[in-house]
Scaffold this active site. Sequence first.
Site, PDB file in Angstrom:
ATOM      1  N   ILE A  10       5.733   0.066 -27.024  1.00  0.00           N
ATOM      2  CA  ILE A  10       4.600   0.451 -26.181  1.00  0.00           C
ATOM      3  C   ILE A  10       4.940   0.791 -24.692  1.00  0.00           C
ATOM      4  O   ILE A  10       4.835   1.845 -23.918  1.00  0.00           O
ATOM      5  CB  ILE A  10       3.391  -0.076 -26.179  1.00  0.00           C
ATOM      6  CG1 ILE A  10       2.822  -0.125 -27.780  1.00  0.00           C
ATOM      7  CG2 ILE A  10       2.151   0.303 -25.288  1.00  0.00           C
ATOM      8  CD1 ILE A  10       1.689  -0.987 -27.925  1.00  0.00           C
ATOM      9  N   GLY A  11       5.610  -0.263 -24.137  1.00  0.00           N
ATOM     10  CA  GLY A  11       5.847  -0.438 -22.788  1.00  0.00           C
ATOM     11  C   GLY A  11       6.457  -1.563 -22.338  1.00  0.00           C
ATOM     12  O   GLY A  11       6.690  -2.544 -23.225  1.00  0.00           O
ATOM     13  N   GLU A  12       6.658  -1.901 -21.165  1.00  0.00           N
ATOM     14  CA  GLU A  12       7.222  -2.876 -20.515  1.00  0.00           C
ATOM     15  C   GLU A  12       6.720  -3.137 -19.087  1.00  0.00           C
ATOM     16  O   GLU A  12       6.559  -2.524 -18.244  1.00  0.00           O
ATOM     17  CB  GLU A  12       8.908  -2.768 -20.252  1.00  0.00           C
ATOM     18  CG  GLU A  12       9.741  -4.269 -19.487  1.00  0.00           C
ATOM     19  CD  GLU A  12      10.852  -4.245 -19.519  1.00  0.00           C
ATOM     20  OE1 GLU A  12      11.331  -5.098 -19.117  1.00  0.00           O
ATOM     21  OE2 GLU A  12      11.545  -3.251 -20.076  1.00  0.00           O
ATOM     22  N   GLY A  13       5.856  -4.167 -19.079  1.00  0.00           N
ATOM     23  CA  GLY A  13       4.887  -4.401 -17.888  1.00  0.00           C
ATOM     24  C   GLY A  13       5.716  -5.676 -17.266  1.00  0.00           C
ATOM     25  O   GLY A  13       6.841  -5.973 -17.467  1.00  0.00           O
ATOM     26  N   HIS A  15       5.076  -8.568 -17.136  1.00  0.00           N
ATOM     27  CA  HIS A  15       5.230 -10.045 -17.721  1.00  0.00           C
ATOM     28  C   HIS A  15       5.866 -10.154 -18.994  1.00  0.00           C
ATOM     29  O   HIS A  15       5.486 -11.072 -19.990  1.00  0.00           O
ATOM     30  CB  HIS A  15       3.863 -10.645 -17.735  1.00  0.00           C
ATOM     31  CG  HIS A  15       3.061 -10.631 -16.430  1.00  0.00           C
ATOM     32  ND1 HIS A  15       1.799  -9.887 -16.229  1.00  0.00           N
ATOM     33  CD2 HIS A  15       3.603 -10.869 -15.192  1.00  0.00           C
ATOM     34  CE1 HIS A  15       1.492 -10.148 -15.052  1.00  0.00           C
ATOM     35  NE2 HIS A  15       2.447 -10.428 -14.223  1.00  0.00           N
ATOM     36  N   GLY A  16       6.422  -8.932 -19.421  1.00  0.00           N
ATOM     37  CA  GLY A  16       6.924  -8.945 -20.937  1.00  0.00           C
ATOM     38  C   GLY A  16       6.843  -7.546 -21.351  1.00  0.00           C
ATOM     39  O   GLY A  16       6.398  -6.533 -20.954  1.00  0.00           O
ATOM     40  N   VAL A  18       6.252  -4.950 -24.550  1.00  0.00           N
ATOM     41  CA  VAL A  18       4.923  -4.673 -25.334  1.00  0.00           C
ATOM     42  C   VAL A  18       5.266  -3.832 -26.700  1.00  0.00           C
ATOM     43  O   VAL A  18       5.888  -2.686 -26.564  1.00  0.00           O
ATOM     44  CB  VAL A  18       3.612  -4.199 -24.821  1.00  0.00           C
ATOM     45  CG1 VAL A  18       2.528  -4.006 -25.769  1.00  0.00           C
ATOM     46  CG2 VAL A  18       3.412  -5.205 -23.543  1.00  0.00           C
ATOM     47  N   LYS A  33       3.125  -8.802 -27.269  1.00  0.00           N
ATOM     48  CA  LYS A  33       3.924  -9.050 -26.219  1.00  0.00           C
ATOM     49  C   LYS A  33       4.787 -10.062 -26.093  1.00  0.00           C
ATOM     50  O   LYS A  33       4.757 -11.328 -26.341  1.00  0.00           O
ATOM     51  CB  LYS A  33       3.028  -9.325 -25.084  1.00  0.00           C
ATOM     52  CG  LYS A  33       3.519  -9.551 -23.665  1.00  0.00           C
ATOM     53  CD  LYS A  33       2.613  -9.828 -22.654  1.00  0.00           C
ATOM     54  CE  LYS A  33       1.839  -8.628 -22.136  1.00  0.00           C
ATOM     55  NZ  LYS A  33       0.822  -9.190 -20.788  1.00  0.00           N
ATOM     56  N   ASP A 127      -5.572  -8.611 -10.739  1.00  0.00           N
ATOM     57  CA  ASP A 127      -4.443  -7.307 -10.760  1.00  0.00           C
ATOM     58  C   ASP A 127      -5.123  -6.048 -11.585  1.00  0.00           C
ATOM     59  O   ASP A 127      -4.757  -5.640 -12.534  1.00  0.00           O
ATOM     60  CB  ASP A 127      -3.233  -7.877 -11.591  1.00  0.00           C
ATOM     61  CG  ASP A 127      -2.361  -6.792 -11.599  1.00  0.00           C
ATOM     62  OD1 ASP A 127      -2.315  -5.786 -10.585  1.00  0.00           O
ATOM     63  OD2 ASP A 127      -1.300  -6.753 -12.375  1.00  0.00           O
TER      64      ASP A 127
END
Length: 346
Positions: A10-13, A15-16, A18, A33, A127
């Site tokens: 899905i993606g990368e934020g 904090h980890g 996903v 995550k 946030d």
Amino acid sequence: MDQYCILGRIGEGAHGIVFKAKHVETGEIVALKKVALRRLEDGFPNQALREIKALQEMEDNQYVVQLKAVFPHGGGFVLAFEFMLSDLAEVVRHAQRPLAQAQVKSYLQMLLKGVAFCHANNIVHRDLKPANLLISASGQLKIADFGLARVFSPDGSRLYTHQVATRWYRAPELLYGARQYDQGVDLWSVGCIMGELLNGSPLFPGKNDIEQLCYVLRILGTPNPQVWPELTELPDYNKISFKEQVPMPLEEVLPDVSPQALDLLGQFLLYPPHQRIAASKALLHQYFFTAPLPAHPSELPIPQRLGGPAPKAHPGPPHIHDFHVDRPLEESLLNPELIRPFILEG
């Protein structure tokens, strides 16, 4: 991880990473995550612990993403969340024009219900931004990514870092280095999100902290102790001086927006944090009870996260603090000409 089948990333934020996954036995689709640890002796990262603690301390709420499980994996661990199809940032990016007023009201109403729930549980998210507001397949908005969340102290005795909130949604007190703050930082972020939904683009798209302040004071005017008595107590007060700027009426900033919407927006975008309207009170504002009424979630746009046309908006700003007081001004600013009219010489 054996109980899940990975379906895609899905993606990368911050904090980890996903992933979209399916539970092998139940067939349930979830978001995983993965949070890596550099060394096992490090223990859990603080931000990951905060996310787990914040979500586990709150009872299930339809406006907060549900944490289903936590389990170790390799040199780290995995958080399993309910799967959400998209997020509000994608909605804004794919909108051909500013959203319909009924749609804006619906998104804002769901956001405020989630924020009111968090604040009632003494949780400050710290946030809030469109990318952290997830959208389900049925159009439901839920607050996610509690990696920066903290239990706040009502008596204001605890100190926190000011390096929280993505810059475009960061409250003025944080930009001035405040270490003592409360849920007011979330309420400012809500105002920024509301303004972005009404405008179709961010109200304050600063590329660094000083430029961010310039965008804010261009609309709210230059802060002073008469308007904001606590200003002089902030750590970064007087590190840089701004020229006197009078406030710009919100009807000039958003000329096509209703008076009720502008009134509510103005109650979020205030310099003194304690004067910002509480989420629970904002839900009772006349804005939500005048035509057009908030749309049903099933009437809201739900763009896919993956695929589709490339987003028109450029990526959001990072969390890092990239302005240094001792660095020459021209080296700290990506666009010196934009802020030069606001800065006092000498």
